[in-house]
Design a protein around this motif. Structure first.
Motif, PDB file in Angstrom:
ATOM      1  N   ARG A 107      24.778   7.674   6.210  1.00  0.00           N
ATOM      2  CA  ARG A 107      26.228   8.188   6.913  1.00  0.00           C
ATOM      3  C   ARG A 107      26.886   6.842   6.694  1.00  0.00           C
ATOM      4  N   TYR A 108      28.380   7.708   6.554  1.00  0.00           N
ATOM      5  CA  TYR A 108      29.493   7.357   6.457  1.00  0.00           C
ATOM      6  C   TYR A 108      31.235   8.396   7.344  1.00  0.00           C
ATOM      7  N   THR A 109      32.133   6.810   7.866  1.00  0.00           N
ATOM      8  CA  THR A 109      33.190   7.811   8.172  1.00  0.00           C
ATOM      9  C   THR A 109      34.035   8.468   7.128  1.00  0.00           C
ATOM     10  N   GLN A 116      28.194   3.860   8.143  1.00  0.00           N
ATOM     11  CA  GLN A 116      27.978   3.439   9.163  1.00  0.00           C
ATOM     12  C   GLN A 116      25.926   2.987   9.310  1.00  0.00           C
ATOM     13  N   GLN A 155      34.388   3.631   5.901  1.00  0.00           N
ATOM     14  CA  GLN A 155      33.077   2.680   5.709  1.00  0.00           C
ATOM     15  C   GLN A 155      31.507   3.497   5.998  1.00  0.00           C
ATOM     16  N   GLN A 210      32.628  13.076   8.949  1.00  0.00           N
ATOM     17  CA  GLN A 210      32.002  12.658   8.647  1.00  0.00           C
ATOM     18  C   GLN A 210      30.896  12.825   7.602  1.00  0.00           C
TER      19      GLN A 210
END
Length: 189
Positions: free
Chosen positions: A151-153, A139, A137, A159
């Motif tokens: 940014r993503y999970t 971020q 997702q 990360q």
């Protein structure tokens, strides 16, 4: 042939059974034997780890993979520049895949954590779920260098930083610390 004997008859042969041979070895002898076997094994293991670097991952030269990606001309290829000391390349591949091509370069960071640089022209709507899993997702933004990274999970405790450009997607993903992810993203941008 002898006639059948009744079932309650006891055998008449009374010769004694041979005496059971008793081992002459004591537990102390067994311990000495094990010690004789273990000493060379421990010495070989120490030599392998201490002098041959047995615990260290093997490093590879990423130049052929970068060159192969550049000569294919499927997308603009960026090679990281200006990384500090301690970065080690452990894997580098370029592969044509359905709908595009992908360059993957795996690194160990100076802190010994894993990080992967992925550059591809596969459409982001197919690439991101594959690389970050379905749970990945956004971020928020991370401004680095000339581009705006997202940014993503990602999978597990990883990360990712993602840069979407026309004709190319760049992903920096791993369980590395945020400063190491940023350092790699800035080196590629």
């Amino acid at each position: 042939m002898e006639p059948a004997q009744p079932a309650d008859r006891t055998p008449t042969d009374t010769t004694p059974a041979p005496p059971v041979a008793r081992s002459e070895r004591s537990p102390r002898d067994m311990a000495i034997s094990l010690l004789v076997l273990l000493v060379p094994i421990v010495l070989l293991l120490a030599f392998y780890r201490g002098f041959l670097g047995g615990d260290q991952p093997s490093t590879v030269d990423p130049a052929p993979a970068f060159e192969q990606a550049r000569s294919a001309g499927a997308f603009p290829v960026s090679e990281p520049t200006g990384l500090g000391e301690g970065w080690r390349t452990v894997r580098a591949t370029y592969r044509a895949v359905e709908g595009g091509a992908t360059l993957r370069v795996g690194y160990l960071t100076p802190e010994g954590r894993g990080l992967q640089l992925v550059q591809s022209n596969v459409p982001p709507e197919r690439l991101l779920p594959t690389e970050l899993t379905e749970e990945g997702q956004p971020q928020g933004q991370a401004d680095l260098g000339a581009g705006t990274w997202q940014r993503y999970t990602a999978r597990g405790n990883e990360q990712a930083l993602v840069l979407l450009q026309q004709g190319r997607t760049v992903i920096v993903i791993g369980d590395a610390r945020d400063n190491e992810l940023r350092e790699m993203a800035a080196a590629v941008d």
